[in-house]
Enzyme design. Structure first.
Site, mmCIF file in Angstrom:
data_model
loop_
_atom_site.group_PDB
_atom_site.id
_atom_site.type_symbol
_atom_site.label_atom_id
_atom_site.label_comp_id
_atom_site.label_asym_id
_atom_site.label_seq_id
_atom_site.Cartn_x
_atom_site.Cartn_y
_atom_site.Cartn_z
ATOM 1 N N CYS A 116 101.817 66.184 -17.370
ATOM 2 C CA CYS A 116 101.635 67.221 -18.404
ATOM 3 C C CYS A 116 102.187 68.575 -17.971
ATOM 4 O O CYS A 116 102.314 69.487 -18.792
ATOM 5 C CB CYS A 116 100.160 67.353 -18.747
ATOM 6 N N HIS A 256 98.451 74.056 -22.084
ATOM 7 C CA HIS A 256 98.637 72.631 -22.363
ATOM 8 C C HIS A 256 97.508 72.180 -23.291
ATOM 9 O O HIS A 256 96.348 72.531 -23.094
ATOM 10 C CB HIS A 256 98.593 71.857 -21.035
ATOM 11 N N ASN A 286 97.458 65.529 -27.451
ATOM 12 C CA ASN A 286 98.049 65.782 -26.136
ATOM 13 C C ASN A 286 99.372 65.022 -26.035
ATOM 14 O O ASN A 286 99.377 63.793 -25.978
ATOM 15 C CB ASN A 286 97.062 65.313 -25.053
HETATM 16 N N1 ACO Z 1 83.946 58.096 -29.188
HETATM 17 C C1 ACO Z 1 82.611 58.032 -28.997
HETATM 18 N N2 ACO Z 1 82.034 58.050 -27.793
HETATM 19 C C2 ACO Z 1 82.839 58.154 -26.722
HETATM 20 C C3 ACO Z 1 84.236 58.213 -26.834
HETATM 21 C C4 ACO Z 1 84.776 58.200 -28.133
HETATM 22 N N3 ACO Z 1 86.106 58.276 -28.356
HETATM 23 N N4 ACO Z 1 84.765 58.313 -25.602
HETATM 24 C C5 ACO Z 1 83.754 58.310 -24.731
HETATM 25 N N5 ACO Z 1 82.583 58.197 -25.410
HETATM 26 C C6 ACO Z 1 81.229 58.146 -24.866
HETATM 27 C C7 ACO Z 1 81.201 57.583 -23.466
HETATM 28 O O1 ACO Z 1 81.164 56.172 -23.489
HETATM 29 C C8 ACO Z 1 79.930 58.184 -22.923
HETATM 30 O O2 ACO Z 1 78.851 57.436 -23.409
HETATM 31 P P1 ACO Z 1 77.597 57.106 -22.433
HETATM 32 O O3 ACO Z 1 77.026 58.445 -22.087
HETATM 33 O O4 ACO Z 1 76.730 56.250 -23.292
HETATM 34 O O5 ACO Z 1 78.198 56.411 -21.248
HETATM 35 C C9 ACO Z 1 79.880 59.562 -23.599
HETATM 36 O O6 ACO Z 1 80.746 59.492 -24.738
HETATM 37 C C10 ACO Z 1 80.346 60.698 -22.697
HETATM 38 O O7 ACO Z 1 81.554 60.280 -22.024
HETATM 39 P P2 ACO Z 1 82.357 61.244 -21.094
HETATM 40 O O8 ACO Z 1 83.536 60.524 -20.539
HETATM 41 O O9 ACO Z 1 81.428 61.910 -20.137
HETATM 42 O O10 ACO Z 1 82.844 62.298 -22.181
HETATM 43 P P3 ACO Z 1 83.466 63.708 -21.929
HETATM 44 O O11 ACO Z 1 82.637 64.716 -22.584
HETATM 45 O O12 ACO Z 1 83.850 63.917 -20.479
HETATM 46 O O13 ACO Z 1 84.825 63.606 -22.753
HETATM 47 C C11 ACO Z 1 87.183 63.333 -22.367
HETATM 48 C C12 ACO Z 1 85.813 62.661 -22.390
HETATM 49 C C13 ACO Z 1 87.481 63.866 -23.744
HETATM 50 C C14 ACO Z 1 88.241 62.324 -21.970
HETATM 51 C C15 ACO Z 1 87.143 64.507 -21.360
HETATM 52 O O14 ACO Z 1 86.626 64.046 -20.141
HETATM 53 C C16 ACO Z 1 88.502 65.117 -21.117
HETATM 54 O O15 ACO Z 1 89.059 65.798 -21.963
HETATM 55 N N6 ACO Z 1 89.054 64.967 -19.893
HETATM 56 C C17 ACO Z 1 90.287 65.612 -19.530
HETATM 57 C C18 ACO Z 1 91.506 65.023 -20.170
HETATM 58 C C19 ACO Z 1 92.693 65.872 -19.728
HETATM 59 O O16 ACO Z 1 92.635 67.074 -19.688
HETATM 60 N N7 ACO Z 1 93.768 65.301 -19.350
HETATM 61 C C20 ACO Z 1 94.801 66.247 -18.861
HETATM 62 C C21 ACO Z 1 95.852 65.671 -18.316
HETATM 63 S S1 ACO Z 1 96.509 64.439 -19.372
HETATM 64 C C22 ACO Z 1 97.949 63.913 -18.575
HETATM 65 O O17 ACO Z 1 98.286 64.361 -17.525
HETATM 66 C C23 ACO Z 1 98.715 62.793 -19.192
#
Ligand code: ACO
Length: 329
Positions: A116, A256, A286
């Protein structure tokens, strides 16, 4: 005479027609619009559906859009850098294919992979060539067909990514505009948290990997989130301090577009007025390396010559950084 500056003098872009919305996604995996909007901030993303078209197709379209906005002699382009995580093939370079399709014959061309952070890294390389005085014109293309390796059975990653491309023309200028400074860092400890586990020479993909979908994108979202917030915020603070910039001096912050909550954290740390932050994550998602230049392309009417622009990105590797530039046109 001082060293030349490297300035963006034109941007073109392209996103595929097909729009994948949260409603369609919620029929594919156990998710819903409310979760995706509140946790990430994405409503729709563009997807290149045609299986016979790859990243170079979108890159070429973005270049054609650039050339329709700015008449240039293709022979004046001396270097073409394609920043992508999703090349058409592992080799030869997608940049070479793009040159062939567009008729660019006077340039050296190669792919550069910084996930990214591809665009900001490509810009910093272009700046190096231009500031050396050897090269006057570079084309930096950032293009991604992320739908190629997104796992559409994994609800924690499939809502995040979209496809798209943008191309930026970088010219030498004697004016006090263009790229002023950059900081780019890598921490290889981040390698396990975001990757394609089986995709290359260390672990070539097997039938079993494909059956288990282990040839597709893996992300430990919480770890990536934590580092993205901390590292993007810190690198913005560092580059602003080094250039004696305060929040009110930044005309446009272009982060980003990975997660609206990450963007909010960077806004708080930099004290930039939220109205001065360019955000298109809701309808683009993204697009990895293409994310920042697509956002610039969509907001060209807001940018004015001399504006202080701060770009910042974070990606797999981990690799992250910031570029401070003065808009040149
Ligand atoms: N719909 C519903 N529920 C979901 C979904 C979804 N799409 N995805 C995850 N959940 C659930 C999980 O199963 C979990 O449930 P549980 O508590 O029963 O286990 C709960 O939601 C919380 O999951 P987390 O993974 O802790 O959710 P989080 O708030 O961290 O959000 C996310 C996940 C959006 C992926 C976040 O961690 C994020 O944005 N991470 C960074 C991504 C990023 O910046 N990437 C940058 C680089 S990308 C690149 O280089 C290609």
């Amino acid at each position: 005479m001082g060293k030349p500056h490297a300035a963006i003098t034109g941007i073109g872009g392209y996103v595929p027609d097909y729009i994948l919305d949260n409603e369609e996604l919620s029929r594919m995996v156990d998710t819903n619009d409310e979760w995706i909007m509140s946790r990430v901030g994405i409503k729709t993303r563009h997807i290149l559906k045609d299986p016979e078209k790859g990243t170079s197709f979108m890159a070429v379209e973005a270049c054609k859009d650039l050339f329709s906005r700015k008449q240039i002699d293709l022979d004046s382009i001396e270097a073409v850098i394609c920043t992508t995580t999703t090349p058409d093939n592992l080799f030869p370079s997608t940049a070479s294919k793009i040159c062939g399709a567009l008729g660019i014959k006077n340039a050296f061309a190669y792919d550069m992979e910084a996930a990214c952070s591809g665009f900001i890294t490509g810009l910093s390389i272009a700046a190096g060539y231009i500031e050396s005085g050897r090269i006057k014109r570079v084309l930096v293309i950032s293009a991604e067909k992320l739908s190629f390796f997104v796992n559409y059975q994994d609800r924690s990653t499939c809502p995040l990514f979209g496809d798209g491309a943008a191309a930026a023309l970088i010219d030498a200028t004697e004016e006090e505009v263009g790229i002023q400074d950059f900081i780019i860092r890598t921490d290889g400890q981040g390698y396990p948290y975001l990757n394609l586990k089986h995709s290359g020479s260390e672990s070539p993909v097997t039938e079993e990997h494909i059956r288990n979908r282990e040839n597709l994108l893996f992300q430990d979202g919480r770890n990536v989130f934590k580092h993205a917030v901390t590292d993007m915020s810190q690198v913005c603070a560092d580059i602003m301090e080094r250039n004696q910039l305060k929040g009110e001096d930044i005309d446009w912050l272009v982060p980003h577009q990975a997660n609206l909550r990450i963007i909010d954290a960077v806004i708080q740390r930099t004290s930039v007025d939220p109205k001065k932050v360019l955000i298109n994550i809701e309808h683009i998602g993204n697009t990895s390396a293409a994310s920042i230049p697509i956002c610039l392309w969509e907001n060209l009417d807001k940018l004015h010559k001399g504006d202080n622009v701060l770009l910042t990105a974070f990606g797999a590797g981990f690799i992250w950084g910031a570029v401070y530039l003065k808009w040149a046109y």
